[in-house]
Enzyme design. Structure first.
Site, PDB file in Angstrom:
ATOM      1  N   LYS A  55      71.602 -12.036  50.198  1.00  0.00           N
ATOM      2  CA  LYS A  55      70.167 -12.265  49.971  1.00  0.00           C
ATOM      3  C   LYS A  55      69.967 -13.413  48.980  1.00  0.00           C
ATOM      4  CE  LYS A  55      69.001  -7.460  51.028  1.00  0.00           C
ATOM      5  NZ  LYS A  55      68.700  -6.109  50.531  1.00  0.00           N
ATOM      6  N   GLN A 101      67.953  -2.616  45.310  1.00  0.00           N
ATOM      7  CA  GLN A 101      68.918  -2.471  46.402  1.00  0.00           C
ATOM      8  C   GLN A 101      69.288  -0.994  46.590  1.00  0.00           C
ATOM      9  OE1 GLN A 101      70.073  -4.896  48.501  1.00  0.00           O
ATOM     10  NE2 GLN A 101      71.171  -3.288  49.584  1.00  0.00           N
ATOM     11  N   ASP A 124      60.143  -5.329  49.987  1.00  0.00           N
ATOM     12  CA  ASP A 124      60.837  -4.480  50.961  1.00  0.00           C
ATOM     13  C   ASP A 124      59.838  -3.668  51.786  1.00  0.00           C
ATOM     14  OD1 ASP A 124      63.559  -4.761  51.253  1.00  0.00           O
ATOM     15  OD2 ASP A 124      64.081  -3.470  49.562  1.00  0.00           O
TER      16      ASP A 124
END
Ligand code: NDP
Length: 308
Positions: A55, A101, A124
């Site tokens: 990422k 994460q 997200d």
């Protein structure tokens, strides 16, 4: 028998990155700073570390600043909530997007930590406010993997309107948002670009009675169960589009949920693992980060935030 067309996520992600790079450059010139993504990485799981690295590298390629905040495995729920709140309060170097994460250690209350991410930085798309907006058909941040699958279908010209999509998996981060997206009211009017909705959607899970019977009725079959080899050739309708979200490590190799070699001889389209949905998930994260930065600065209105 002819083989399925490969849904090449890597190629599409590269293409998306190219257009994002130009948009990010415009943002940076106009605003005088780059969009900024802060990633909280808890513990030292090798898979999480490698996803976060991918990422950060992709962000750098398009001109987004990505900062990784490593946190000890021993951090408590309260520690992580406070950390996220502190990142959100930072004013001198503001985070446009904040991502935690997953997975978090089992003893941490992941819901409490994810809920601490302010909904307008939730790139997200996991915050209940963003999940609610998506369920009402006016999405702000669409969860990246679901958005990536939809983008893959659109790019390949796979019609979703009126088709039967079967999704294997009902998680909040993949199966459920994808079901909402594919069932959403699309723009399937003549002359309008398709946005990948208007499908009839079936969601399968571990309690589904006749999984093969359900999957065989799918024009579009998405496997997101995390079970290597779950989808075999006899479970696929000839000519169907098969999208494999599964990411499983077997004997040190990355494999999906679909028995690729056999299914490619039956399906009309198939996505590989690796090189399918994974790169698109990352590309959609970058897209959401730019969107977050633009929304924060009022450079884009909320109603214009929806993009496939
Ligand atoms: P979860 O474990 O949260 O959810 C898995 C879902 O699959 C559950 O709904 C479960 O049912 C269902 N399921 C499990 N086994 C079966 C079975 N035998 N038959 C039918 N349904 C089954 O996983 P995630 O949604 O987080 O992830 C799914 C997969 O996608 C994983 O392999 C993950 O690594 C991968 N992934 C890949 C990403 C990418 O970028 N490519 C991003 C995110 C995830 P139930 O609800 O009944 O337990």
């Amino acid at each position: 028998m002819s083989e399925a067309v490969l849904l090449d996520g890597r190629r599409l992600a590269t293409h998306i990155e190219e257009s994002l790079r130009a948009e990010v450059a415009t943002f940076t010139t106009m605003v005088g700073r780059r969009p900024r993504l802060v990633v909280v990485l808890v513990g030292d799981l090798p898979a999480s570390a490698s996803y976060v690295k991918a990422k950060a590298q992709a962000a750098a390629r398009v001109g987004i600043d990505a900062v990784v905040v490593p946190v000890a495995e021993t951090a408590s729920t309260a520690d992580l909530v406070q950390l996220v709140e502190r990142i959100a309060r930072e004013e001198s170097d503001p985070a446009d997007g904040i991502l935690v994460q997953l997975p978090l250690p089992a003893r941490v209350d992941a819901t409490a930590v994810l809920d601490a991410v302010p909904p307008d930085r939730d790139v997200d798309g996991f915050h209940p406010e963003n999940a609610g907006l998506l369920s009402q058909g006016r999405p702000r941040f669409i969860p990246c993997t679901a958005a990536g699958v939809q983008r893959m279908l659109i790019d390949a010209g796979i019609e979703t309107a009126g088709r039967h999509a079967v999704i294997v998996g009902r998680s909040d981060i993949v199966g459920k948002p994808l079901a909402l997206l594919l069932a959403s009211r699309g723009t399937s009017l003549p002359g309008m670009p398709a946005i990948g909705g208007d499908a009839t959607v079936t969601i399968c899970h571990s309690r589904s009675r006749d999984l093969a019977g359900e999957t065989r009725r799918a024009d579009i079959l998405v496997a997101a169960a995390g079970r290597p080899g779950l989808i075999t050739a006899d479970m696929v309708k000839p000519g169907a589009a098969v999208v494999d979200v599964g990411t499983n490590r077997v004997d040190g190799r990355l494999v999906g949920d679909v028995a690729f070699e056999a299914v490619r001889r039956v399906a009309g389209w198939i996505s590989p693992v690796p090189g399918g949905v994974g790169p698109l998930t990352v590309a959609m994260l970058l897209s959401n980060t730019l969107l977050a930065a633009e929304l924060r600065l009022g450079r884009r209105s909320f109603s214009a935030a929806t993009r496939p």
